[in-house]
Design a protein around this motif. Structure first.
Motif, PDB file in Angstrom:
ATOM      1  N   GLN A 161       0.850  -1.189   0.000  1.00  0.00           N
ATOM      2  CA  GLN A 161       0.000   0.000   0.000  1.00  0.00           C
ATOM      3  C   GLN A 161       0.885   1.238   0.000  1.00  0.00           C
ATOM      4  OE1 GLN A 161      -2.728   0.005   3.265  1.00  0.00           O
ATOM      5  NE2 GLN A 161      -4.133  -1.434   2.312  1.00  0.00           N
ATOM      6  N   CYS A 162       0.578   2.181  -0.882  1.00  0.00           N
ATOM      7  CA  CYS A 162       1.421   3.375  -0.985  1.00  0.00           C
ATOM      8  C   CYS A 162       1.259   4.256   0.244  1.00  0.00           C
ATOM      9  CB  CYS A 162       1.102   4.147  -2.267  1.00  0.00           C
ATOM     10  SG  CYS A 162      -0.653   4.327  -2.621  1.00  0.00           S
ATOM     11  N   LYS A 163       2.395   4.679   0.809  1.00  0.00           N
ATOM     12  CA  LYS A 163       2.385   5.431   2.058  1.00  0.00           C
ATOM     13  C   LYS A 163       3.025   6.821   1.914  1.00  0.00           C
ATOM     14  CE  LYS A 163       0.972   1.877   4.689  1.00  0.00           C
ATOM     15  NZ  LYS A 163       1.443   0.697   3.983  1.00  0.00           N
ATOM     16  N   TYR A 164       4.227   6.889   1.339  1.00  0.00           N
ATOM     17  CA  TYR A 164       4.982   8.145   1.346  1.00  0.00           C
ATOM     18  C   TYR A 164       5.575   8.471  -0.025  1.00  0.00           C
ATOM     19  CZ  TYR A 164       4.829   7.685   6.449  1.00  0.00           C
ATOM     20  OH  TYR A 164       4.410   7.559   7.747  1.00  0.00           O
ATOM     21  N   TRP A 165       5.713   9.777  -0.253  1.00  0.00           N
ATOM     22  CA  TRP A 165       6.398  10.282  -1.442  1.00  0.00           C
ATOM     23  C   TRP A 165       7.442  11.304  -0.975  1.00  0.00           C
ATOM     24  CZ3 TRP A 165       3.994  14.253  -5.400  1.00  0.00           C
ATOM     25  CH2 TRP A 165       4.945  14.539  -6.394  1.00  0.00           C
ATOM     26  N   ILE A 166       8.688  11.080  -1.343  1.00  0.00           N
ATOM     27  CA  ILE A 166       9.758  12.036  -1.043  1.00  0.00           C
ATOM     28  C   ILE A 166      10.272  12.586  -2.375  1.00  0.00           C
ATOM     29  CG2 ILE A 166      11.995  12.418   0.051  1.00  0.00           C
ATOM     30  CD1 ILE A 166      11.479  10.010   1.814  1.00  0.00           C
ATOM     31  N   VAL A 177      14.043  19.130  -0.443  1.00  0.00           N
ATOM     32  CA  VAL A 177      13.510  17.785  -0.304  1.00  0.00           C
ATOM     33  C   VAL A 177      12.218  17.907   0.485  1.00  0.00           C
ATOM     34  CG1 VAL A 177      13.861  15.477   0.657  1.00  0.00           C
ATOM     35  CG2 VAL A 177      15.791  16.704  -0.357  1.00  0.00           C
ATOM     36  N   LEU A 178      11.160  17.232   0.037  1.00  0.00           N
ATOM     37  CA  LEU A 178       9.868  17.350   0.703  1.00  0.00           C
ATOM     38  C   LEU A 178       9.227  15.979   0.860  1.00  0.00           C
ATOM     39  CD1 LEU A 178       8.130  19.774   1.745  1.00  0.00           C
ATOM     40  CD2 LEU A 178       6.709  19.413  -0.275  1.00  0.00           C
ATOM     41  N   LEU A 179       8.808  15.672   2.080  1.00  0.00           N
ATOM     42  CA  LEU A 179       8.131  14.423   2.402  1.00  0.00           C
ATOM     43  C   LEU A 179       6.622  14.641   2.375  1.00  0.00           C
ATOM     44  CD1 LEU A 179       8.047  11.484   3.685  1.00  0.00           C
ATOM     45  CD2 LEU A 179       8.099  12.650   5.910  1.00  0.00           C
ATOM     46  N   SER A 180       5.911  13.750   1.704  1.00  0.00           N
ATOM     47  CA  SER A 180       4.449  13.813   1.646  1.00  0.00           C
ATOM     48  C   SER A 180       3.870  12.445   1.990  1.00  0.00           C
ATOM     49  CB  SER A 180       3.975  14.216   0.243  1.00  0.00           C
ATOM     50  OG  SER A 180       4.548  15.426  -0.177  1.00  0.00           O
ATOM     51  N   THR A 181       2.654  12.449   2.530  1.00  0.00           N
ATOM     52  CA  THR A 181       1.935  11.193   2.727  1.00  0.00           C
ATOM     53  C   THR A 181       1.021  10.980   1.528  1.00  0.00           C
ATOM     54  OG1 THR A 181       0.154  12.317   3.940  1.00  0.00           O
ATOM     55  CG2 THR A 181       1.955  11.380   5.242  1.00  0.00           C
ATOM     56  N   THR A 238      24.851  16.340  -1.816  1.00  0.00           N
ATOM     57  CA  THR A 238      24.463  16.928  -0.529  1.00  0.00           C
ATOM     58  C   THR A 238      22.975  16.734  -0.276  1.00  0.00           C
ATOM     59  OG1 THR A 238      26.176  18.612  -0.800  1.00  0.00           O
ATOM     60  CG2 THR A 238      24.513  19.023   0.879  1.00  0.00           C
ATOM     61  N   LEU A 239      22.159  16.995  -1.290  1.00  0.00           N
ATOM     62  CA  LEU A 239      20.722  16.770  -1.178  1.00  0.00           C
ATOM     63  C   LEU A 239      20.421  15.306  -0.889  1.00  0.00           C
ATOM     64  CD1 LEU A 239      18.971  18.806  -4.035  1.00  0.00           C
ATOM     65  CD2 LEU A 239      18.637  19.097  -1.579  1.00  0.00           C
ATOM     66  N   ALA A 240      21.118  14.418  -1.598  1.00  0.00           N
ATOM     67  CA  ALA A 240      20.875  12.986  -1.447  1.00  0.00           C
ATOM     68  C   ALA A 240      21.149  12.522  -0.020  1.00  0.00           C
ATOM     69  CB  ALA A 240      21.736  12.200  -2.435  1.00  0.00           C
ATOM     70  N   GLN A 241      22.247  12.992   0.563  1.00  0.00           N
ATOM     71  CA  GLN A 241      22.594  12.576   1.927  1.00  0.00           C
ATOM     72  C   GLN A 241      21.601  13.121   2.948  1.00  0.00           C
ATOM     73  OE1 GLN A 241      25.173  10.375   2.682  1.00  0.00           O
ATOM     74  NE2 GLN A 241      25.125  10.194   0.469  1.00  0.00           N
ATOM     75  N   MET A 242      21.256  14.391   2.825  1.00  0.00           N
ATOM     76  CA  MET A 242      20.337  15.000   3.796  1.00  0.00           C
ATOM     77  C   MET A 242      18.918  14.444   3.643  1.00  0.00           C
ATOM     78  SD  MET A 242      21.644  18.972   3.795  1.00  0.00           S
ATOM     79  CE  MET A 242      20.461  19.472   5.048  1.00  0.00           C
ATOM     80  N   GLY A 243      18.491  14.264   2.387  1.00  0.00           N
ATOM     81  CA  GLY A 243      17.153  13.726   2.158  1.00  0.00           C
ATOM     82  C   GLY A 243      17.032  12.284   2.605  1.00  0.00           C
ATOM     83  N   SER A 244      18.084  11.500   2.389  1.00  0.00           N
ATOM     84  CA  SER A 244      18.073  10.105   2.829  1.00  0.00           C
ATOM     85  C   SER A 244      18.079  10.024   4.352  1.00  0.00           C
ATOM     86  CB  SER A 244      19.289   9.361   2.258  1.00  0.00           C
ATOM     87  OG  SER A 244      19.233   9.347   0.845  1.00  0.00           O
ATOM     88  N   SER A 245      18.695  11.002   4.992  1.00  0.00           N
ATOM     89  CA  SER A 245      18.679  11.059   6.461  1.00  0.00           C
ATOM     90  C   SER A 245      17.261  11.272   6.978  1.00  0.00           C
ATOM     91  CB  SER A 245      19.595  12.188   6.945  1.00  0.00           C
ATOM     92  OG  SER A 245      19.595  12.267   8.355  1.00  0.00           O
ATOM     93  N   LEU A 246      16.460  12.030   6.235  1.00  0.00           N
ATOM     94  CA  LEU A 246      15.055  12.233   6.601  1.00  0.00           C
ATOM     95  C   LEU A 246      14.314  10.902   6.601  1.00  0.00           C
ATOM     96  CD1 LEU A 246      12.565  14.113   7.075  1.00  0.00           C
ATOM     97  CD2 LEU A 246      12.382  14.295   4.594  1.00  0.00           C
ATOM     98  N   LEU A 247      14.537  10.089   5.567  1.00  0.00           N
ATOM     99  CA  LEU A 247      13.898   8.775   5.490  1.00  0.00           C
ATOM    100  C   LEU A 247      14.427   7.845   6.577  1.00  0.00           C
ATOM    101  CD1 LEU A 247      12.071   6.738   4.057  1.00  0.00           C
ATOM    102  CD2 LEU A 247      13.960   6.270   2.473  1.00  0.00           C
ATOM    103  N   TRP A 248      15.737   7.884   6.802  1.00  0.00           N
ATOM    104  CA  TRP A 248      16.343   7.050   7.847  1.00  0.00           C
ATOM    105  C   TRP A 248      15.738   7.357   9.208  1.00  0.00           C
ATOM    106  CZ3 TRP A 248      18.837   2.944   9.304  1.00  0.00           C
ATOM    107  CH2 TRP A 248      19.552   2.911  10.507  1.00  0.00           C
ATOM    108  N   ASN A 249      15.509   8.627   9.509  1.00  0.00           N
ATOM    109  CA  ASN A 249      14.923   9.003  10.793  1.00  0.00           C
ATOM    110  C   ASN A 249      13.495   8.491  10.949  1.00  0.00           C
ATOM    111  OD1 ASN A 249      17.185  10.328  11.804  1.00  0.00           O
ATOM    112  ND2 ASN A 249      16.620  12.281  10.863  1.00  0.00           N
ATOM    113  N   LEU A 250      12.764   8.391   9.838  1.00  0.00           N
ATOM    114  CA  LEU A 250      11.413   7.822   9.906  1.00  0.00           C
ATOM    115  C   LEU A 250      11.475   6.372  10.378  1.00  0.00           C
ATOM    116  CD1 LEU A 250       9.591   9.103   6.674  1.00  0.00           C
ATOM    117  CD2 LEU A 250       9.069   9.718   9.038  1.00  0.00           C
TER     118      LEU A 250
END
Length: 275
Positions: A161-166, A177-181, A238-250
């Motif tokens: 089931q689709c949950k998140y879009w980054i 970078v933006l996280l959406s449900t 730089t974007l890739a590392q910071m954005g991936s950190s957002l997902l890792w924290n989830l």
């Protein structure tokens, strides 16, 4: 009494709690990574590292499918994760083969765009729990949003089931970078926090800004020097590392107070986007 309740609610920090099926999954969490260019190639490596860390923590890990219809050219060498011996190969195939060999994964490559078929139907491999877009055009974002909105309606009770879009996006020196449900994510009750169940798409929240942004030059670059006039050498990584950190924290913390960030690499400034 009502005034006190209102004040308490105002003092609470807004957070989004990660969907529980991602925290304790029975099977690897499925990810559709859209775009294998400057940012996408870096995000794939970050996802591979994340997968290894998660499995070491007794998590089921990730199952990634990489989408890109482009091939490797001279202009890609240096700024993106490609070697001279890979010139002319499909970007998605080259990257996935390398990740699978290095990390022992069994991830998949799609040598096509992330779009519906000629009959306007969804391909079975388009469904996943997390979508990560690393595309370089406004139109691509709106096309992805349209697909995810339709998938949101067709959630049902099936696996994946689709949950998140980054979404990752950048210009020469700046990016975001933006996280959406994808729809509402049911939140637990909390006395300490104010849970937020819906995080809007970038196309909904910043749609007009995207439409009114400067006309994008999607003409392929013929050399690295020409490519660097469009995107700086380290903006993507730089974007890739910071954005991936957002997902890792989830995954690691189970919640987030931030749904993304704005980055200016020229001034070395980063501004979080609060819920």
């Amino acid at each position: 009494m009502n005034t006190e309740i209102t004040k308490n609610q105002e003092n609470k920090i807004k957070v989004h709690f990660t969907d529980n099926t991602l925290i304790n999954p029975t099977n690897p969490v499925t990810v559709n990574l859209i775009g294998a260019g400057g940012t996408g190639s870096q995000v794939l490596i970050a996802l591979a590292r994340m997968n290894h860390a998660l499995t070491e923590l007794n998590h089921a890990g990730l199952s990634v499918r990489l989408w890109d219809d482009d091939v490797i050219t001279e202009a890609n060498l240096g700024r993106q994760f490609f070697a001279e011996c890979e010139l002319g190969l499909s970007k998605s195939v080259a990257l996935i083969n390398r990740a699978n060999r290095f990390f022992g994964t069994n991830w998949k490559a799609e040598t096509q765009k992330f779009e519906k078929n000629d009959l306007g139907k969804f391909k079975s491999n388009m469904k996943s729990e997390i979508y990560i877009s690393c595309v370089d055009s406004v139109k691509s974002r709106f096309d992805i949003a349209e697909i995810l909105n339709e998938l949101k309606i067709d959630k049902g009770y099936y696996r994946n089931q689709c949950k998140y879009w980054i979404d990752f996006g950048n210009s020469q020196f700046t990016g975001q970078v933006l996280l959406s449900t994808i729809g509402n994510i049911k939140q637990p009750n909390s006395e300490k926090y104010e849970p937020v169940e819906n995080l809007p798409f970038i196309t909904e929240e910043f749609g007009e800004l995207l439409k009114n942004s400067e006309v994008e030059d999607n003409t392929p670059s013929c050399s690295l020097a020409e490519a660097l006039e469009k995107q700086d050498l380290f903006i993507n990584s730089t974007l890739a590392q910071m954005g991936s950190s957002l997902l890792w924290n989830l995954f690691r913390n189970g919640l987030t107070e931030n749904r993304g960030f704005f980055l200016n690499l020229k001034s070395f400034q980063s501004q979080p986007i609060k819920l």
